[in-house]
Design a protein around this motif. Structure first.
Motif, PDB file in Angstrom:
ATOM      1  N   ALA A   1       0.827  -1.206   0.000  1.00  0.00           N
ATOM      2  CA  ALA A   1       0.000   0.000   0.000  1.00  0.00           C
ATOM      3  C   ALA A   1       0.864   1.261   0.000  1.00  0.00           C
ATOM      4  O   ALA A   1       0.575   2.224  -0.718  1.00  0.00           O
ATOM      5  CB  ALA A   1      -0.930  -0.010   1.213  1.00  0.00           C
ATOM      6  N   VAL A   2       1.916   1.276   0.803  1.00  0.00           N
ATOM      7  CA  VAL A   2       2.808   2.444   0.849  1.00  0.00           C
ATOM      8  C   VAL A   2       3.450   2.669  -0.515  1.00  0.00           C
ATOM      9  O   VAL A   2       3.535   3.802  -1.017  1.00  0.00           O
ATOM     10  CB  VAL A   2       3.892   2.246   1.938  1.00  0.00           C
ATOM     11  N   ALA A   3       3.889   1.592  -1.148  1.00  0.00           N
ATOM     12  CA  ALA A   3       4.530   1.717  -2.457  1.00  0.00           C
ATOM     13  C   ALA A   3       3.541   2.179  -3.516  1.00  0.00           C
ATOM     14  O   ALA A   3       3.847   3.060  -4.323  1.00  0.00           O
ATOM     15  CB  ALA A   3       5.155   0.384  -2.861  1.00  0.00           C
ATOM     16  N   ALA A   4       2.343   1.582  -3.514  1.00  0.00           N
ATOM     17  CA  ALA A   4       1.372   1.873  -4.573  1.00  0.00           C
ATOM     18  C   ALA A   4       0.759   3.263  -4.431  1.00  0.00           C
ATOM     19  O   ALA A   4       0.627   4.002  -5.416  1.00  0.00           O
ATOM     20  CB  ALA A   4       0.282   0.805  -4.567  1.00  0.00           C
ATOM     21  N   ARG A   5       0.392   3.624  -3.219  1.00  0.00           N
ATOM     22  CA  ARG A   5      -0.358   4.869  -3.021  1.00  0.00           C
ATOM     23  C   ARG A   5       0.533   6.101  -2.881  1.00  0.00           C
ATOM     24  O   ARG A   5       0.125   7.211  -3.219  1.00  0.00           O
ATOM     25  CB  ARG A   5      -1.239   4.740  -1.780  1.00  0.00           C
ATOM     26  N   TYR A   6       1.737   5.896  -2.390  1.00  0.00           N
ATOM     27  CA  TYR A   6       2.574   7.062  -2.108  1.00  0.00           C
ATOM     28  C   TYR A   6       3.883   7.060  -2.902  1.00  0.00           C
ATOM     29  O   TYR A   6       4.142   7.957  -3.703  1.00  0.00           O
ATOM     30  CB  TYR A   6       2.870   7.144  -0.609  1.00  0.00           C
ATOM     31  N   LEU A   7       4.713   6.038  -2.700  1.00  0.00           N
ATOM     32  CA  LEU A   7       6.056   6.081  -3.264  1.00  0.00           C
ATOM     33  C   LEU A   7       6.060   6.022  -4.790  1.00  0.00           C
ATOM     34  O   LEU A   7       6.794   6.773  -5.441  1.00  0.00           O
ATOM     35  CB  LEU A   7       6.887   4.933  -2.694  1.00  0.00           C
ATOM     36  N   ASN A   8       5.285   5.127  -5.367  1.00  0.00           N
ATOM     37  CA  ASN A   8       5.332   4.977  -6.821  1.00  0.00           C
ATOM     38  C   ASN A   8       4.938   6.271  -7.545  1.00  0.00           C
ATOM     39  O   ASN A   8       5.697   6.758  -8.389  1.00  0.00           O
ATOM     40  CB  ASN A   8       4.444   3.814  -7.263  1.00  0.00           C
ATOM     41  N   PRO A   9       3.794   6.884  -7.250  1.00  0.00           N
ATOM     42  CA  PRO A   9       3.480   8.143  -7.950  1.00  0.00           C
ATOM     43  C   PRO A   9       4.424   9.283  -7.576  1.00  0.00           C
ATOM     44  O   PRO A   9       4.750  10.128  -8.414  1.00  0.00           O
ATOM     45  CB  PRO A   9       2.042   8.432  -7.518  1.00  0.00           C
ATOM     46  N   ARG A  10       4.878   9.326  -6.324  1.00  0.00           N
ATOM     47  CA  ARG A  10       5.755  10.418  -5.900  1.00  0.00           C
ATOM     48  C   ARG A  10       7.105  10.345  -6.631  1.00  0.00           C
ATOM     49  O   ARG A  10       7.615  11.354  -7.122  1.00  0.00           O
ATOM     50  CB  ARG A  10       5.971  10.333  -4.385  1.00  0.00           C
ATOM     51  N   LEU A  11       7.674   9.163  -6.704  1.00  0.00           N
ATOM     52  CA  LEU A  11       8.968   9.003  -7.361  1.00  0.00           C
ATOM     53  C   LEU A  11       8.865   9.156  -8.868  1.00  0.00           C
ATOM     54  O   LEU A  11       9.829   9.540  -9.528  1.00  0.00           O
ATOM     55  CB  LEU A  11       9.561   7.638  -7.005  1.00  0.00           C
ATOM     56  N   ARG A  12       7.706   8.866  -9.421  1.00  0.00           N
ATOM     57  CA  ARG A  12       7.490   9.076 -10.854  1.00  0.00           C
ATOM     58  C   ARG A  12       7.402  10.561 -11.185  1.00  0.00           C
ATOM     59  O   ARG A  12       8.016  11.031 -12.142  1.00  0.00           O
ATOM     60  CB  ARG A  12       6.201   8.365 -11.284  1.00  0.00           C
ATOM     61  N   ASP A  13       6.650  11.284 -10.387  1.00  0.00           N
ATOM     62  CA  ASP A  13       6.400  12.702 -10.683  1.00  0.00           C
ATOM     63  C   ASP A  13       7.483  13.630 -10.132  1.00  0.00           C
ATOM     64  O   ASP A  13       7.610  14.772 -10.587  1.00  0.00           O
ATOM     65  CB  ASP A  13       5.040  13.102 -10.111  1.00  0.00           C
ATOM     66  N   HIS A  14       8.223  13.164  -9.141  1.00  0.00           N
ATOM     67  CA  HIS A  14       9.342  13.936  -8.582  1.00  0.00           C
ATOM     68  C   HIS A  14      10.576  13.014  -8.585  1.00  0.00           C
ATOM     69  O   HIS A  14      10.985  12.509  -7.533  1.00  0.00           O
ATOM     70  CB  HIS A  14       9.020  14.399  -7.164  1.00  0.00           C
ATOM     71  N   PRO A  15      11.163  12.798  -9.760  1.00  0.00           N
ATOM     72  CA  PRO A  15      12.180  11.746  -9.898  1.00  0.00           C
ATOM     73  C   PRO A  15      13.441  11.995  -9.079  1.00  0.00           C
ATOM     74  O   PRO A  15      13.833  13.128  -8.828  1.00  0.00           O
ATOM     75  CB  PRO A  15      12.505  11.738 -11.394  1.00  0.00           C
ATOM     76  N   ARG A  16      14.038  10.876  -8.693  1.00  0.00           N
ATOM     77  CA  ARG A  16      15.338  10.875  -8.049  1.00  0.00           C
ATOM     78  C   ARG A  16      16.340  10.169  -8.953  1.00  0.00           C
ATOM     79  O   ARG A  16      15.995   9.189  -9.631  1.00  0.00           O
ATOM     80  CB  ARG A  16      15.291  10.124  -6.718  1.00  0.00           C
ATOM     81  N   GLN A  17      17.562  10.649  -8.951  1.00  0.00           N
ATOM     82  CA  GLN A  17      18.662   9.954  -9.618  1.00  0.00           C
ATOM     83  C   GLN A  17      19.620   9.477  -8.525  1.00  0.00           C
ATOM     84  O   GLN A  17      20.159  10.301  -7.770  1.00  0.00           O
ATOM     85  CB  GLN A  17      19.391  10.874 -10.607  1.00  0.00           C
ATOM     86  N   ARG A  18      19.765   8.185  -8.430  1.00  0.00           N
ATOM     87  CA  ARG A  18      20.564   7.607  -7.356  1.00  0.00           C
ATOM     88  C   ARG A  18      21.343   6.392  -7.870  1.00  0.00           C
ATOM     89  O   ARG A  18      20.990   5.797  -8.886  1.00  0.00           O
ATOM     90  CB  ARG A  18      19.678   7.140  -6.187  1.00  0.00           C
ATOM     91  N   VAL A  19      22.372   6.011  -7.130  1.00  0.00           N
ATOM     92  CA  VAL A  19      23.027   4.719  -7.317  1.00  0.00           C
ATOM     93  C   VAL A  19      22.586   3.848  -6.154  1.00  0.00           C
ATOM     94  O   VAL A  19      22.771   4.224  -4.986  1.00  0.00           O
ATOM     95  CB  VAL A  19      24.564   4.846  -7.358  1.00  0.00           C
ATOM     96  N   VAL A  20      21.971   2.711  -6.470  1.00  0.00           N
ATOM     97  CA  VAL A  20      21.343   1.896  -5.425  1.00  0.00           C
ATOM     98  C   VAL A  20      21.834   0.454  -5.503  1.00  0.00           C
ATOM     99  O   VAL A  20      22.290  -0.019  -6.547  1.00  0.00           O
ATOM    100  CB  VAL A  20      19.802   1.929  -5.546  1.00  0.00           C
ATOM    101  N   ASP A  21      21.700  -0.236  -4.370  1.00  0.00           N
ATOM    102  CA  ASP A  21      22.039  -1.656  -4.303  1.00  0.00           C
ATOM    103  C   ASP A  21      20.881  -2.496  -4.817  1.00  0.00           C
ATOM    104  O   ASP A  21      19.707  -2.184  -4.574  1.00  0.00           O
ATOM    105  CB  ASP A  21      22.345  -2.062  -2.858  1.00  0.00           C
ATOM    106  N   ALA A  22      21.230  -3.580  -5.501  1.00  0.00           N
ATOM    107  CA  ALA A  22      20.236  -4.561  -5.923  1.00  0.00           C
ATOM    108  C   ALA A  22      20.093  -5.632  -4.849  1.00  0.00           C
ATOM    109  O   ALA A  22      20.966  -5.790  -3.991  1.00  0.00           O
ATOM    110  CB  ALA A  22      20.654  -5.197  -7.241  1.00  0.00           C
TER     111      ALA A  22
END
Length: 309
Positions: free
Chosen positions: A27-48
């Protein structure tokens, strides 16, 4: 993005990625993080999240769907990742047709080891550069990256990207709406791209080409009987997009059947809400006997069973 909002995104993402269990993560990913990160993008180097002993890092831009999921969860297509891990061993070859930014190519590189090889084929010049970047920063000397399209004949193809929010959707399927970008790339049949040793050692061929899978499989057909007996082929099929190119899923299935392959379906769900449960219990491919009418991940294997374990 304001500082409080930026902090909230960081905390929420940390919860989704690192907290035990799965309570509210979807729910946190779908309702908040996914649209927020799409519309306010971040550029990062992340671990897999490749598992013990299989670390890797990726440079991502969360405006794009695939890179956003890598940022959120550290994975892409967890059911496919689990299946690849059950198939690939040291010394094997993975052929990754439609490699995107190279996430599965780097994953496969870890699985096949220094004696194996990954042939990472990507039509987009921009994504090809990302594959090279990710191979370099992860020390993947066993990746051979090829900037080419794959089809049933030598020709030049025009690719259209409808939206930069899903940059992996570059496709040769006709598009009538506004386009973010277009590019042309020379195409060749897969047997012309692969080296003889790569054909002989190919354990898995993964094909994800946004509607052009009919042409790729027709070009692959003359090579199918040269593959090792345990070779398996994973294809994302999109029936409606295939039809726009004059292809059909039935023709693709008939081709694989004539060469002794059985059809299995692999679970896949691109909804961000689905990923926590998929990470808890990725599912193996199951036998598929019915028609294929919607986008599906199919696995073709000479193994005759109800489940590919």
């Amino acid at each position: 993005m304001s500082a409080p909002s930026d902090l909230l995104v960081t905390l929420a993402r940390g919860y989704v990625r690192k907290a035990p269990g799965s309570l509210l993560k979807g729910a946190v990913a779908a309702r908040y993080l996914n649209p927020r990160l799409r519309d306010h993008p971040r550029q990062r180097v992340v671990d897999a999240r490749f598992g013990a002993g299989f670390g890797a890092r990726f440079a991502v831009d969360t405006q794009d769907l695939i890179q956003r999921y890598i940022y959120l969860y550290g994975v892409w297509e967890p059911h496919l990742m689990r299946w690849l891990a059950s198939r690939l061993r040291a010394g094997d070859v993975l052929v990754d047709v439609g490699a995107n930014v190279g996430f599965l190519s780097v994953y496969g590189s870890r699985l096949v080891g220094t004696t194996g090889r990954v042939v990472s084929i990507e039509a987009s010049p921009a994504f090809h550069r990302r594959v090279l970047q990710h191979a370099r920063i992860n020390g993947c000397d066993n990746i051979r990256a090829v900037n080419a399209a794959v089809s049933d004949s030598r020709r030049t193809l025009t690719f259209v990207l409808a939206s930069s929010r899903n940059m992996g959707a570059n496709s040769i399927v006709p598009w009538d709406g506004p386009a973010e970008s277009t590019f042309e790339t020379k195409a060749r049949p897969l047997p012309e791209i692969l080296l003889p040793d790569e054909i002989a050692r190919a354990r898995v061929i993964k094909i994800d080409v946004e509607g052009a899978e009919g042409g790729v499989v027709r070009g692959l057909a003359p090579m199918l009987d040269e593959l090792r007996p345990d070779a398996e082929i994973a294809v994302e099929v999109t029936p409606q997009r295939m039809e726009q190119l004059g292809d059909s899923v039935d023709e693709l299935l008939d081709t694989m059947r004539r060469h002794g392959f059985h059809t299995y379906r692999l679970a896949n769900d691109y909804a961000p809400r689905s990923y926590p449960s998929a990470l808890r219990g990725p599912r193996p491919p199951v036998r598929w006997r019915g028609p294929v009418t919607a986008e599906s991940d199919l696995v073709f294997s000479r193994v005759d069973a109800e489940t590919l374990t």
